[in-house]
Design a protein around this motif. Sequence first.
Motif, PDB file in Angstrom:
ATOM      1  N   ALA A 174       0.824  -1.204   0.000  1.00  0.00           N
ATOM      2  CA  ALA A 174       0.000   0.000   0.000  1.00  0.00           C
ATOM      3  C   ALA A 174       0.855   1.249   0.000  1.00  0.00           C
ATOM      4  CB  ALA A 174      -0.911   0.006   1.228  1.00  0.00           C
ATOM      5  N   SER A 175       2.142   1.077   0.320  1.00  0.00           N
ATOM      6  CA  SER A 175       3.025   2.226   0.454  1.00  0.00           C
ATOM      7  C   SER A 175       4.291   1.971  -0.349  1.00  0.00           C
ATOM      8  CB  SER A 175       3.333   2.468   1.940  1.00  0.00           C
ATOM      9  OG  SER A 175       4.110   3.620   2.118  1.00  0.00           O
ATOM     10  N   VAL A 176       5.398   2.394   0.182  1.00  0.00           N
ATOM     11  CA  VAL A 176       6.653   2.342  -0.537  1.00  0.00           C
ATOM     12  C   VAL A 176       7.285   0.964  -0.411  1.00  0.00           C
ATOM     13  CG1 VAL A 176       8.980   3.301  -0.652  1.00  0.00           C
ATOM     14  CG2 VAL A 176       7.047   4.793  -0.182  1.00  0.00           C
ATOM     15  N   GLY A 177       7.760   0.421  -1.511  1.00  0.00           N
ATOM     16  CA  GLY A 177       8.764  -0.604  -1.444  1.00  0.00           C
ATOM     17  C   GLY A 177       8.413  -2.061  -1.509  1.00  0.00           C
ATOM     18  N   GLY A 178       8.702  -2.668  -2.674  1.00  0.00           N
ATOM     19  CA  GLY A 178       8.759  -4.114  -2.786  1.00  0.00           C
ATOM     20  C   GLY A 178       7.428  -4.817  -2.760  1.00  0.00           C
ATOM     21  N   GLY A 179       6.766  -4.886  -3.917  1.00  0.00           N
ATOM     22  CA  GLY A 179       5.513  -5.622  -3.981  1.00  0.00           C
ATOM     23  C   GLY A 179       5.663  -7.036  -3.471  1.00  0.00           C
TER      24      GLY A 179
END
Length: 302
Positions: A174-179
């Motif tokens: 939902a935010s920053v970094g690395g699905g």
Amino acid sequence: MGAAALAGITLGAMPQAAQAMPALAKAVNVPCDPDALVTAITAANGNGAGTLLLSPDCVYNYTAATDSGDALPIITGDITLVGGSGTSIRRDPTATDAFRVLQVASGATLHVQRISILGGSTAGPGGGILNAGTVVLEQTIMAGNHAGNGGAIANSEGANATISHSVLSENSTASVGGGAIVNFGTLTVSASVVTGNSAPVNGGGLNTQSIGVSHVIRSTVTDNTSGSLGGGVSNLGTTTLDRVVVMRNKGSAGGGIATASTDVSLQRSVVRANIPDNCSPKNTIPGCVDQPPVKRRDPVRS
């Protein structure tokens, strides 16, 4: 790619390191019952170590958190979970509360073999696994997990994660970094597939933070999406790719790989057919070039 974009993210304090653990532990069969798995992990933690043989063709399904926002007790010992055909540990799709599946404390070790980890959800890091110790995944599927960052796995500073012969698919943040993965520690991914994961910012598949070191070997990173940079891979630290295919990933730039440092190494790897380009910034990753678009030919007129 703004290095500051992830600078504010910190992974919360982890449980204290486990006590000294015995070298050997008797294997325990765990019946197809979610409460039985909770009990078995609690007992193994208490013993310092344990090998738990989960039932094949079984879904250990959790509708509510058991321990501190996790489906299962926090791993504090040296624990091995072995499954079989059709074994999965899942947050129930109808669960109303958000909780991840597993968490590994500093000083602890978790081995997972032949198990699917599905549907974890948390506003914090690591929807499937939050690791502050050592994690070894073999023949593992991590799918449909969601987190603030690190949809499937968040590997904390000082932690070690090794993933082999596994699939990380359809995880998201939902935010920053690395699905699929956000890495602040040491990470090795080998003979695995990272596909169909997504993040709104930086690293649809893998996000390596400034203190992180990631090694990807003989694997594929395909069809991942970032709403910002690095559709497949986003790097602020050190990332090496050896015999890796990075294809059909999509981002605002660096559809295949985006980096804020010069510490990206490609060895015998293929980066192509990413959108809108293969690597960003252009010409900063040796061996990564953008092929000119294919020219459209007019039909031959008779």
